[in-house]
Design an enzyme around this catalytic site. Structure first.
Site, PDB file in Angstrom:
ATOM      1  N   CYS A   2       0.863  -1.131  -0.067  1.00 17.78           N
ATOM      2  CA  CYS A   2      -0.043  -0.001  -0.025  1.00 17.78           C
ATOM      3  C   CYS A   2       0.874   1.392   0.071  1.00 17.78           C
ATOM      4  CB  CYS A   2      -0.916   0.153   1.253  1.00 17.78           C
ATOM      5  SG  CYS A   2      -1.831  -1.471   1.646  1.00 17.78           S
ATOM      6  N   ARG A  27       1.348   1.886  -5.798  1.00 21.34           N
ATOM      7  CA  ARG A  27       1.592   0.917  -5.050  1.00 21.34           C
ATOM      8  C   ARG A  27       0.313   0.054  -4.642  1.00 21.34           C
ATOM      9  NH1 ARG A  27       6.221   1.957  -2.129  1.00 21.34           N
ATOM     10  NH2 ARG A  27       5.493   0.966  -0.536  1.00 21.34           N
ATOM     11  N   TRP A  74      -3.714  -1.916  -1.323  1.00 16.71           N
ATOM     12  CA  TRP A  74      -3.654  -3.219  -2.202  1.00 16.71           C
ATOM     13  C   TRP A  74      -3.821  -4.257  -1.249  1.00 16.71           C
ATOM     14  CZ3 TRP A  74      -0.496  -7.846  -2.274  1.00 16.71           C
ATOM     15  CH2 TRP A  74      -0.717  -8.381  -3.640  1.00 16.71           C
ATOM     16  N   ASN A 100       0.950   0.329   6.034  1.00 16.26           N
ATOM     17  CA  ASN A 100       1.586  -0.400   5.094  1.00 16.26           C
ATOM     18  C   ASN A 100       2.116  -1.644   5.579  1.00 16.26           C
ATOM     19  OD1 ASN A 100       2.490  -1.517   2.531  1.00 16.26           O
ATOM     20  ND2 ASN A 100       4.227  -0.109   2.563  1.00 16.26           N
ATOM     21  N   GLY A 101       2.020  -2.777   5.334  1.00 16.06           N
ATOM     22  CA  GLY A 101       2.674  -4.046   5.681  1.00 16.06           C
ATOM     23  C   GLY A 101       1.755  -5.133   6.169  1.00 16.06           C
ATOM     24  N   GLU A 478      11.131 -12.026 -20.269  1.00 17.43           N
ATOM     25  CA  GLU A 478      10.546 -10.713 -20.044  1.00 17.43           C
ATOM     26  C   GLU A 478       9.618 -10.155 -20.889  1.00 17.43           C
ATOM     27  OE1 GLU A 478      10.745  -8.633 -17.979  1.00 17.43           O
ATOM     28  OE2 GLU A 478      10.868  -6.467 -18.228  1.00 17.43           O
ATOM     29  N   LYS A 482       5.762  -9.071 -19.684  1.00 18.57           N
ATOM     30  CA  LYS A 482       5.395  -7.578 -20.070  1.00 18.57           C
ATOM     31  C   LYS A 482       4.141  -7.891 -20.561  1.00 18.57           C
ATOM     32  CE  LYS A 482       7.244  -5.474 -18.371  1.00 18.57           C
ATOM     33  NZ  LYS A 482       8.427  -5.797 -17.416  1.00 18.57           N
ATOM     34  N   GLU A 485       1.355  -9.265 -18.021  1.00 18.08           N
ATOM     35  CA  GLU A 485       0.864  -8.199 -16.866  1.00 18.08           C
ATOM     36  C   GLU A 485       0.169  -7.176 -17.378  1.00 18.08           C
ATOM     37  OE1 GLU A 485       4.087  -6.723 -14.524  1.00 18.08           O
ATOM     38  OE2 GLU A 485       5.299  -6.391 -16.315  1.00 18.08           O
ATOM     39  N   HIS A 501      10.504 -30.090 -27.240  1.00 15.26           N
ATOM     40  CA  HIS A 501      10.289 -31.280 -26.168  1.00 15.26           C
ATOM     41  C   HIS A 501       8.911 -31.093 -25.559  1.00 15.26           C
ATOM     42  CE1 HIS A 501      14.525 -32.503 -26.478  1.00 15.26           C
ATOM     43  NE2 HIS A 501      14.846 -30.870 -26.623  1.00 15.26           N
ATOM     44  N   LYS A 600       3.032  -2.263  -7.681  1.00 19.58           N
ATOM     45  CA  LYS A 600       4.518  -2.152  -8.262  1.00 19.58           C
ATOM     46  C   LYS A 600       5.504  -2.689  -7.569  1.00 19.58           C
ATOM     47  CE  LYS A 600       7.643  -0.016 -10.650  1.00 19.58           C
ATOM     48  NZ  LYS A 600       7.978  -0.196 -11.783  1.00 19.58           N
TER      49      LYS A 600
HETATM   50  O1  M6R Z   1      11.218  -3.705  -7.254  1.00 21.99           O
HETATM   51  P1  M6R Z   1      11.695  -5.211  -7.705  1.00 21.99           P
HETATM   52  O2  M6R Z   1      12.568  -4.990  -8.921  1.00 21.99           O
HETATM   53  O3  M6R Z   1      12.205  -6.036  -6.509  1.00 21.99           O
HETATM   54  O4  M6R Z   1      10.317  -5.871  -8.146  1.00 21.99           O
HETATM   55  C1  M6R Z   1      10.474  -7.220  -8.568  1.00 21.99           C
HETATM   56  C2  M6R Z   1       9.226  -7.688  -9.393  1.00 21.99           C
HETATM   57  O5  M6R Z   1       8.212  -7.609  -8.453  1.00 21.99           O
HETATM   58  C3  M6R Z   1       8.811  -6.667 -10.627  1.00 21.99           C
HETATM   59  O6  M6R Z   1      10.012  -6.680 -11.598  1.00 21.99           O
HETATM   60  C4  M6R Z   1       7.552  -7.151 -11.270  1.00 21.99           C
HETATM   61  O7  M6R Z   1       7.805  -8.415 -11.776  1.00 21.99           O
HETATM   62  C5  M6R Z   1       7.178  -6.188 -12.350  1.00 21.99           C
HETATM   63  N1  M6R Z   1       5.655  -6.048 -12.281  1.00 21.99           N
HETATM   64  C6  M6R Z   1       7.656  -6.347 -13.654  1.00 21.99           C
HETATM   65  O8  M6R Z   1       7.063  -5.437 -14.630  1.00 21.99           O
END
Ligand code: M6R
Length: 605
Positions: A2, A27, A74, A100-101, A478, A482, A485, A501, A600
């Site tokens: 959060c 966040r 969140w 937050n936590g 990656e 992208k 997500e 395979h 995030k």
């Molecule tokens: O802040 P961080 O780099 O530790 O975050 C790691 C992942 O949570 C972050 O890269 C996540 O996979 C992203 N949404 C990817 O776009």
């Protein structure tokens, strides 16, 4: 995860809280709330939905209160709803807080408090903290007592009705920063929340409590001892936290890549004597028995490329682990090992836990991180910053590119420190070509409409495979991440050689494959995979180098990249994959910067 904010100053708090919350919305964005102190009473607004929904409710409301707290959520405990939105209060509404936590022992605390007669109004873990703070006596003492009972992670902004012009902040395993303005103080989970007002900050550490009053602020350790801490001026430009004319933060951040790459390389390469200079680890000889890279998500894929760079150039064995797996497999790690933790935010719970374990086992820890003062940077032995600037889009883009740059520099640095021969002058060539990458990325960005057209053609498909070998395999992962997500399309990244395979069984006319074709020794094999897909009527988007005539005839569509060395090709190839994902999401009408179910940085396990 959060976002929390607190404001105490000479001006009305509400506009600062709302503006700050908007920049923290990355966040968490399922509910939102604020509380203000007015005439020794709390006025609060809490709502399921986004900040703009709350703003609508507040259209006819104004307040002169100069002290307030806010939260963007969140959900972890309790569904997103008005009643679960923060701030939370004690029974008598004399304590208001945002959290937050995660309170790990909240069930037992709640049971005990209920027996004592406390009345709960939400399903959250956070509310127990408000009830633990209820009562009489010095608020600071009540905070210290609460900290002895709560297990888990918490960053808190708290107001006690009996001290209406005092704001408290507490940090334990969740980020909290104090912003020190001219006539105002801020508490927030992250810098963008107050960057427009001040760049002077104090990074709070775990166990610390800050008491802010009109007279200034005092920081205490959890045992009540006053502490002096430095005020740091952060170099971040507030403009970087704005969209700057772009439709989304993600698009803006993709476009910032040439510049942030330049910034990440700046001062770290000496082209005259062809050497890398990393002051952050000056004196490290690179003679580690093994390197273990721990990270999550996109940062983990950067780590996979880091393995290739470090093994190829510095000849050090490297393993890459998901941080969430590393900590639960009793890893064989000790004093002669280096652990590299990669994280944009520096607050990812799994990565932090992995680092703590590595330190317990005696390993040295190097952080590659983007956020100054984040928890990771506080617990690592050394930090190399990625200098990507604030990254707000939930889908990480520019931070990934800068992580690659740091990993490559690190590999070159260790290669030299270890005296690895460079007979073919490969390292020199890499350094020469590396500085051309920002210009080449700009060339790709200038042709952005290609990706928009491509997205229009492909966005209705439901399955994508991303295939690559060598340096292109982590990129395949990656690229797929992208796409899934932000557009919610199923996408899988695979080593191209693994197709036969099993995954080849998935190929049919409605399945698209993005095939990353290199120029290295596996080129012909990857082209073979591409032909196998075409033979089964699968659609193919190929990514290759300008002038690759051979592929033009074989793929349905082809994306051309400016030429560079194979080892540097990920720096260029990632950009089309980001743009393609962006435009597909746009065509589908998805919320690009705030994709569903995501946050995030993931500060819970
Ligand atoms: O802040 P961080 O780099 O530790 O975050 C790691 C992942 O949570 C972050 O890269 C996540 O996979 C992203 N949404 C990817 O776009």
């Amino acid at each position: 995860m959060c976002g929390i904010i607190g404001y105490l100053g000479k001006e009305p708090a509400l506009p600062f809280l709302l503006r700050g919350l908007k920049s923290l919305e990355y966040r968490g964005y399922d509910s939102v709330g604020v509380a203000l102190v007015e005439e020794e009473k709390f006025i609060s607004f809490r709502k399921k939905g986004k900040i703009r929904d709350l703003e609508q409710d507040l259209t006819d409301f104004s307040s002169n209160s100069c002290c307030g707290i806010g939260h963007t959520r969140w959900a972890t405990h309790g569904v997103p709803s008005d009643r679960n939105a923060h701030p939370h209060f004690d029974c008598q509404e004399k304590v208001a807080l945002v959290h937050n936590g995660i309170v790990e022992n909240y069930q037992s605390l709640r049971a005990g408090l209920s027996l004592e007669g406390h009345c709960f109004r939400s399903d959250t873990d956070s509310e127990v903290i408000a009830h633990l703070l209820e009562g009489e006596g010095d608020p600071l003492e009540r905070i210290f007592n609460m900290m002895k009972r709560v297990e888990g992670s918490y960053a808190l902004c708290i107001i006690f009705q009996e001290e209406p012009d005092v704001l408290y902040g507490v940090r334990q395993l969740s980020p909290l920063i104090l912003g020190v303005g001219e006539d105002s103080h801020f508490l927030a989970s992250d810098l963008p929340a107050f960057l427009e007002d001040t760049r002077r900050v104090v990074f709070l550490e775990d166990g610390e409590v800050v008491r802010v009053s009109p007279a200034g602020y005092t920081i205490y350790s959890s045992d009540g001892i006053k502490k002096d801490k430095p005020v740091v001026t952060v170099p971040w430009d507030p403009v970087r936290a704005e969209k700057g004319g772009f439709k989304h933060f993600m698009l803006k951040e993709i476009h910032e890549q040439p510049q942030v790459l330049e910034e990440t390389l700046m001062g770290r390469i000496n082209l005259l004597d062809k050497r890398v200079c990393l002051e952050e680890i000056a004196g490290w000889d690179g003679n580690f028995e093994r390197i273990t890279i721990v990270a999550c998500g996109t940062a983990n894929y950067a780590g996979l490329l880091g393995k290739i760079f470090l093994e190829k150039l510095a000849r050090i064995p490297v393993e890459v682990d998901y941080a969430s797996e590393f900590r639960y497999r009793d890893p064989l790690i000790g004093e002669n090992n280096l652990v590299i933790a990669i994280s944009q935010s520096g607050e990812t719970a799994d990565t932090l836990a992995a680092v703590r374990l590595a330190k317990e086992k005696g390993a040295r820890v190097l952080a590659i991180c983007n956020v100054m003062g984040s928890t990771l940077t506080q617990i690592a032995d050394a930090v190399i910053y990625t200098r990507a600037g604030i990254e707000i889009g939930v889908a990480s883009t520019k931070a990934f590119l800068c992580q690659l740059a740091v990993l490559l520099l690190l590999a070159l640095y260790f290669a030299e420190a270890r005296g690895i021969e460079d007979e073919q002058l490969e390292r020199e060539k890499i350094l020469e070509e590396l500085v051309s990458l920002p210009r080449q990325i700009r060339e790709i960005l200038e042709k952005e409409e290609i990706f928009q057209d491509l997205a229009r053609e492909f966005y209705l498909l439901k399955d994508f495979l991303y295939l690559g070998r060598g340096v292109f395999y982590p990129l395949a992962l990656e690229g797929a991440l992208k796409l899934k997500e932000i557009s919610y399309i199923h996408a899988e990244g695979l080593p191209a050689g693994e197709m036969k395979h099993g995954p080849i069984a998935l190929i049919e006319p409605d399945v698209a494959s993005v095939v990353l074709v290199g120029s290295g020794e596996t080129r012909s094999k990857v082209i073979g995979n591409l032909e196998e897909i075409k033979a089964r009527q699968g659609k193919v988007i190929a990514v290759s180098w300008v002038g690759d005539k051979e592929l033009e005839k074989k793929a349905d569509r082809i994306i051309f990249l400016p030429p560079t060395l194979e080892i540097l090709s990920p720096f260029l190839a990632i950009v089309p994959l980001q743009l393609f994902a962006y435009y597909v999401a746009l065509e589908k009408g998805c919320d690009v910067d705030q994709p569903r179910n995501l946050a995030k940085s993931v500060t819970v396990e």
